[in-house]
Design a protein around this motif. Sequence first.
Motif, PDB file in Angstrom:
ATOM      1  N   LYS A 110     -12.257  12.650  14.294  1.00 35.51           N
ATOM      2  CA  LYS A 110     -12.922  11.355  14.152  1.00 35.51           C
ATOM      3  C   LYS A 110     -12.161  10.473  13.166  1.00 35.51           C
ATOM      4  CE  LYS A 110     -17.651  12.714  15.287  1.00 35.51           C
ATOM      5  NZ  LYS A 110     -19.072  12.730  14.835  1.00 35.51           N
ATOM      6  N   LEU A 111     -11.902   9.245  13.583  1.00 36.95           N
ATOM      7  CA  LEU A 111     -11.222   8.270  12.738  1.00 36.95           C
ATOM      8  C   LEU A 111     -12.095   7.041  12.577  1.00 36.95           C
ATOM      9  CD1 LEU A 111      -8.676   7.124  11.252  1.00 36.95           C
ATOM     10  CD2 LEU A 111      -7.964   6.217  13.480  1.00 36.95           C
ATOM     11  N   ALA A 112     -12.495   6.747  11.347  1.00 34.82           N
ATOM     12  CA  ALA A 112     -13.212   5.512  11.049  1.00 34.82           C
ATOM     13  C   ALA A 112     -12.197   4.439  10.676  1.00 34.82           C
ATOM     14  CB  ALA A 112     -14.200   5.719   9.911  1.00 34.82           C
ATOM     15  N   VAL A 113     -12.299   3.294  11.307  1.00 36.12           N
ATOM     16  CA  VAL A 113     -11.449   2.155  10.972  1.00 36.12           C
ATOM     17  C   VAL A 113     -12.340   1.076  10.373  1.00 36.12           C
ATOM     18  CG1 VAL A 113      -9.770   0.462  11.790  1.00 36.12           C
ATOM     19  CG2 VAL A 113      -9.924   2.709  12.908  1.00 36.12           C
ATOM     20  N   ILE A 114     -11.995   0.649   9.168  1.00 36.14           N
ATOM     21  CA  ILE A 114     -12.751  -0.378   8.449  1.00 36.14           C
ATOM     22  C   ILE A 114     -11.853  -1.593   8.259  1.00 36.14           C
ATOM     23  CG2 ILE A 114     -13.919  -0.981   6.288  1.00 36.14           C
ATOM     24  CD1 ILE A 114     -14.576   1.995   5.947  1.00 36.14           C
ATOM     25  N   ASN A 115     -12.402  -2.762   8.515  1.00 38.86           N
ATOM     26  CA  ASN A 115     -11.692  -4.030   8.337  1.00 38.86           C
ATOM     27  C   ASN A 115     -12.341  -4.790   7.172  1.00 38.86           C
ATOM     28  OD1 ASN A 115     -10.838  -6.730  10.715  1.00 38.86           O
ATOM     29  ND2 ASN A 115      -9.915  -6.148   8.791  1.00 38.86           N
ATOM     30  N   LEU A 116     -11.550  -5.134   6.163  1.00 33.97           N
ATOM     31  CA  LEU A 116     -12.040  -5.898   5.031  1.00 33.97           C
ATOM     32  C   LEU A 116     -11.101  -7.055   4.742  1.00 33.97           C
ATOM     33  CD1 LEU A 116     -13.033  -2.917   2.731  1.00 33.97           C
ATOM     34  CD2 LEU A 116     -14.637  -4.578   3.687  1.00 33.97           C
ATOM     35  N   MET A 117     -11.600  -8.073   4.055  1.00 26.47           N
ATOM     36  CA  MET A 117     -10.768  -9.220   3.722  1.00 26.47           C
ATOM     37  C   MET A 117     -10.845  -9.505   2.225  1.00 26.47           C
ATOM     38  SD  MET A 117     -10.331 -12.661   5.942  1.00 26.47           S
ATOM     39  CE  MET A 117     -11.671 -13.704   5.412  1.00 26.47           C
ATOM     40  N   GLY A 118      -9.692  -9.800   1.644  1.00 28.86           N
ATOM     41  CA  GLY A 118      -9.642 -10.143   0.238  1.00 28.86           C
ATOM     42  C   GLY A 118     -10.212 -11.525  -0.027  1.00 28.86           C
ATOM     43  N   ARG A 119     -10.460 -11.821  -1.310  1.00 30.33           N
ATOM     44  CA  ARG A 119     -11.045 -13.112  -1.674  1.00 30.33           C
ATOM     45  C   ARG A 119     -10.093 -14.019  -2.443  1.00 30.33           C
ATOM     46  NH1 ARG A 119     -17.005 -11.682  -4.005  1.00 30.33           N
ATOM     47  NH2 ARG A 119     -15.794 -10.360  -5.420  1.00 30.33           N
ATOM     48  N   ALA A 120      -9.026 -13.475  -3.005  1.00 34.46           N
ATOM     49  CA  ALA A 120      -8.077 -14.304  -3.765  1.00 34.46           C
ATOM     50  C   ALA A 120      -7.288 -15.203  -2.807  1.00 34.46           C
ATOM     51  CB  ALA A 120      -7.114 -13.414  -4.544  1.00 34.46           C
ATOM     52  N   TYR A 121      -7.417 -16.518  -2.982  1.00 35.22           N
ATOM     53  CA  TYR A 121      -6.761 -17.530  -2.145  1.00 35.22           C
ATOM     54  C   TYR A 121      -7.170 -17.419  -0.682  1.00 35.22           C
ATOM     55  CZ  TYR A 121      -3.864 -17.999  -6.286  1.00 35.22           C
ATOM     56  OH  TYR A 121      -3.418 -18.161  -7.578  1.00 35.22           O
ATOM     57  N   MET A 122      -8.344 -16.870  -0.423  1.00 36.12           N
ATOM     58  CA  MET A 122      -8.835 -16.737   0.944  1.00 36.12           C
ATOM     59  C   MET A 122     -10.172 -17.461   1.046  1.00 36.12           C
ATOM     60  SD  MET A 122      -6.525 -14.825   2.628  1.00 36.12           S
ATOM     61  CE  MET A 122      -7.257 -13.831   3.909  1.00 36.12           C
ATOM     62  N   HIS A 142     -17.872  13.667   5.645  1.00 30.99           N
ATOM     63  CA  HIS A 142     -16.680  14.128   4.951  1.00 30.99           C
ATOM     64  C   HIS A 142     -15.585  14.598   5.910  1.00 30.99           C
ATOM     65  CE1 HIS A 142     -18.423  13.706   1.001  1.00 30.99           C
ATOM     66  NE2 HIS A 142     -19.475  14.432   1.352  1.00 30.99           N
ATOM     67  N   ASN A 143     -15.934  14.858   7.157  1.00 30.49           N
ATOM     68  CA  ASN A 143     -14.925  15.337   8.109  1.00 30.49           C
ATOM     69  C   ASN A 143     -14.313  14.203   8.918  1.00 30.49           C
ATOM     70  OD1 ASN A 143     -17.158  14.705   9.645  1.00 30.49           O
ATOM     71  ND2 ASN A 143     -16.952  16.470  11.027  1.00 30.49           N
ATOM     72  N   THR A 144     -14.371  12.995   8.391  1.00 26.03           N
ATOM     73  CA  THR A 144     -13.858  11.816   9.085  1.00 26.03           C
ATOM     74  C   THR A 144     -12.615  11.278   8.380  1.00 26.03           C
ATOM     75  OG1 THR A 144     -16.113  11.222   9.749  1.00 26.03           O
ATOM     76  CG2 THR A 144     -14.438   9.502   9.924  1.00 26.03           C
ATOM     77  N   TYR A 145     -11.566  11.040   9.141  1.00 24.19           N
ATOM     78  CA  TYR A 145     -10.406  10.320   8.624  1.00 24.19           C
ATOM     79  C   TYR A 145     -10.793   8.848   8.498  1.00 24.19           C
ATOM     80  CZ  TYR A 145      -7.891  14.471  10.332  1.00 24.19           C
ATOM     81  OH  TYR A 145      -7.456  15.759  10.580  1.00 24.19           O
ATOM     82  N   ILE A 146     -10.275   8.164   7.483  1.00 24.57           N
ATOM     83  CA  ILE A 146     -10.677   6.773   7.247  1.00 24.57           C
ATOM     84  C   ILE A 146      -9.448   5.904   7.003  1.00 24.57           C
ATOM     85  CG2 ILE A 146     -12.071   5.198   5.852  1.00 24.57           C
ATOM     86  CD1 ILE A 146     -13.697   7.696   4.974  1.00 24.57           C
ATOM     87  N   LEU A 147      -9.275   4.891   7.837  1.00 22.87           N
ATOM     88  CA  LEU A 147      -8.196   3.908   7.698  1.00 22.87           C
ATOM     89  C   LEU A 147      -8.809   2.547   7.419  1.00 22.87           C
ATOM     90  CD1 LEU A 147      -5.143   3.035   8.088  1.00 22.87           C
ATOM     91  CD2 LEU A 147      -5.788   2.564  10.463  1.00 22.87           C
ATOM     92  N   ILE A 148      -8.329   1.866   6.380  1.00 25.20           N
ATOM     93  CA  ILE A 148      -8.818   0.525   6.054  1.00 25.20           C
ATOM     94  C   ILE A 148      -7.700  -0.498   6.246  1.00 25.20           C
ATOM     95  CG2 ILE A 148      -9.725  -0.995   4.257  1.00 25.20           C
ATOM     96  CD1 ILE A 148     -11.169   1.344   3.047  1.00 25.20           C
ATOM     97  N   ASP A 149      -7.977  -1.512   7.067  1.00 25.32           N
ATOM     98  CA  ASP A 149      -7.116  -2.689   7.182  1.00 25.32           C
ATOM     99  C   ASP A 149      -7.634  -3.703   6.173  1.00 25.32           C
ATOM    100  OD1 ASP A 149      -5.995  -5.180   7.760  1.00 25.32           O
ATOM    101  OD2 ASP A 149      -6.216  -4.991   9.924  1.00 25.32           O
ATOM    102  N   PHE A 150      -6.868  -3.896   5.086  1.00 25.50           N
ATOM    103  CA  PHE A 150      -7.283  -4.836   4.040  1.00 25.50           C
ATOM    104  C   PHE A 150      -6.486  -6.130   4.224  1.00 25.50           C
ATOM    105  CE2 PHE A 150      -7.710  -6.409  -0.380  1.00 25.50           C
ATOM    106  CZ  PHE A 150      -9.085  -6.319  -0.496  1.00 25.50           C
ATOM    107  N   THR A 246      -7.906  18.100   4.237  1.00 28.62           N
ATOM    108  CA  THR A 246      -8.302  17.164   3.183  1.00 28.62           C
ATOM    109  C   THR A 246      -8.595  15.766   3.693  1.00 28.62           C
ATOM    110  OG1 THR A 246      -6.033  16.461   2.697  1.00 28.62           O
ATOM    111  CG2 THR A 246      -6.847  18.434   1.578  1.00 28.62           C
ATOM    112  N   LYS A 247      -8.096  15.455   4.892  1.00 36.64           N
ATOM    113  CA  LYS A 247      -8.202  14.109   5.482  1.00 36.64           C
ATOM    114  C   LYS A 247      -7.403  13.069   4.678  1.00 36.64           C
ATOM    115  CE  LYS A 247     -11.013  15.645   8.657  1.00 36.64           C
ATOM    116  NZ  LYS A 247     -10.967  17.073   8.346  1.00 36.64           N
TER     117      LYS A 247
END
Length: 265
Positions: A110-122, A142-150, A246-247
Amino acid sequence: MRVLMIGDVVGNIGRQTLKTYLPKLKQMYSPDAIVVNGENAAANGRGIQRAIVREWLDAGIDCVTLGNHAWGQGEVFDFIDEEAHLIRPANFPEGTPGKGMTVLSTKGGKLAVINLMGRAYMESALDCPFRTADRLLQQLSHNTYILIDFHAETTSEKQAFAWYVDGRVSAVVGTHTHVQTADEKILPKGTGYLTDVGMVGPYDSVIGMERTAVIKRFVTQLPVRFEVAKGRTQFNAVLFDFDKETKKAKKIKRIRIDDDMPLIG
């Protein structure tokens, strides 16, 4: 688990470049999951359309992330709630259409993909990405891989965020600036990190746009219409290998292709 994260795809030329190189990279690296930032994928370099999302999913892309141009194409409001594998920044205000996280079932787990956006100059009306991450991470097992697009403008905010979630996610990849950085690393608690993955689109450009118009705007300070550049192309991505137990990240490989030049990274 092996994940390929592809940088911001810009305009028609970026989509064609992605179409050219994606099959080669799939054959070369055999990723378990492929994530692409598509916030600039429409012909004018702003937003995304349903036909693009459908084409990419059919081509084997598992998740499409967005950013500050998420709403660049009006039709996105008609389908964003229906596309399970299309996500927009999770820290948009409450009530915004779409969602900011998806969990993929892949052959590697299982892979969780999270999309977040910064606030500096945005955008100014964004929720805190740090606290939003806290809330979302509490929802994952805890058994999930997690990728964040920041998706953020400043390197400092991207770096600070990566340190904030170190050990709690598999990797943090920066998008938005369209210029690939050479600072890939694995942080002390195991989170893989790259400040910016770069873009897929025109090489002879200013972050994807026709350079003469961009220069004119800087010189004259007058409003100038930007158009996606033409000509030579570039393809930027990053490949992660995550540990099964360890993921966390074991290996990071930057990928860069300038036209038909050999892969760099």
